[in-house]
Design a protein around this motif. Sequence first.
Motif, mmCIF file in Angstrom:
data_model
loop_
_atom_site.group_PDB
_atom_site.id
_atom_site.type_symbol
_atom_site.label_atom_id
_atom_site.label_comp_id
_atom_site.label_asym_id
_atom_site.label_seq_id
_atom_site.Cartn_x
_atom_site.Cartn_y
_atom_site.Cartn_z
ATOM 1 N N ASN A 96 64.514 30.765 -4.697
ATOM 2 C CA ASN A 96 64.160 31.402 -3.422
ATOM 3 C C ASN A 96 63.534 32.788 -3.514
ATOM 4 O O ASN A 96 62.697 33.142 -2.677
ATOM 5 N N GLU A 105 57.137 33.810 2.017
ATOM 6 C CA GLU A 105 58.243 33.278 2.799
ATOM 7 C C GLU A 105 59.112 34.428 3.277
ATOM 8 O O GLU A 105 59.412 35.341 2.511
ATOM 9 N N ALA A 107 62.789 35.709 5.050
ATOM 10 C CA ALA A 107 64.188 35.277 5.090
ATOM 11 C C ALA A 107 64.975 36.185 6.014
ATOM 12 O O ALA A 107 64.573 37.319 6.301
ATOM 13 N N LEU A 147 63.481 31.137 5.996
ATOM 14 C CA LEU A 147 64.690 30.793 5.258
ATOM 15 C C LEU A 147 65.863 31.600 5.788
ATOM 16 O O LEU A 147 65.722 32.784 6.085
ATOM 17 N N ALA A 162 71.796 28.641 1.441
ATOM 18 C CA ALA A 162 70.393 28.827 1.797
ATOM 19 C C ALA A 162 69.928 27.593 2.560
ATOM 20 O O ALA A 162 70.142 26.461 2.113
ATOM 21 N N ASP A 164 66.720 26.043 5.387
ATOM 22 C CA ASP A 164 65.458 26.217 6.098
ATOM 23 C C ASP A 164 65.754 26.555 7.561
ATOM 24 O O ASP A 164 66.642 25.963 8.183
#
Length: 350
Positions: A96, A105, A107, A147, A162, A164
């Motif tokens: 990740n 990405e 988070a 995320l 973790a 999605d």
Amino acid sequence: MTLELTVEQRDLQAGLRSSFARTTVGEDVRPALAEMGLTEIPFPERFGGAGFTLKDTAVVMTELGRSLGSAPYLSSIVLAGFCLLHAGSERACSQNLPAIADGTETAALVASFPFAASSIQATAGSGGTLVLDGVQEAVVDGADADLLIVVAVGADGTELAAIDGTAEGVVRTPREALDFTRGLARVEFSGAVAHRATGDDIGAGLDRAQAAAITALAAEQVGSARACLDMSVEYARTRRQFGRAIGSFQAIKHRLTDMLIATELAEAAVLDAAGADSRSTGEFVAAAATARVLACRAATFAAEESIQIHGGIGFTWEHPLHHYFRRAKTSELLFGTTSVHAETIAAALI
């Protein structure tokens, strides 16, 4: 501990300040951060990062606090990224962190305060998964993150997961916040299946991640306080009343001096805390709590005093000061109030 920046950190500070100079409050600054590679700063090279220090991250956060530019830096890099780095397994970090580090990405951290005191329940699933149930309020940038890094309570203790952000069983509801420039969301899990990301010593890891997070948030608050001070000094120089600049009046001088003292004291505490990440967990936690208390006070005091110095224009919708006041008031409620952190300091001293 040297309470000053290195030459390289000062260069970074100058570059960011120049880049954000024409940024309006709430403007998206993600392209600038990505172009300068600043999302990679705090992560080790083996996870796609640049291998820099918490103090470098604090420099970035300070300038973001000064400009109030909009970016998921606190949520993605500081909160979720640090939590995964310090408390996550090697496998979870490898899977990740590279995407978080290069900015492809985003988070968000789903956790209470303290981080380990989670309201999310986790039960073991098949194939190393965790099934999540529960609700967490006030998740920073939780509505838009790709995320979600979740701290949960399982049968064997604290777990890290973790998942999605669009996975089945995840409901994210944006919340109206006092601060228009920072999104908060309610995140609800109902039988959501997540990947287990728990590290070997999650307790100590979460303590360090929490200390790093509140240090970075304190750095942002110092940046906001410094921006309010600079605006006030400039206004006091140019605004004239009774035939002279208002900065020549003793009452204004006293306000500006008090703002400067509060800001510089908080700035020194932040530099000390940012350099304490190499010390023991207890020392790091205490230093972070000290920075947090002083930064909260400086940011709120500077915003309030700046509005007073600016007079009538200071509380108008068109002037940016109300954004700094909103940020100061909301930030002091994120991750523990000053009284909570004062107790941490007292416990460390006693």
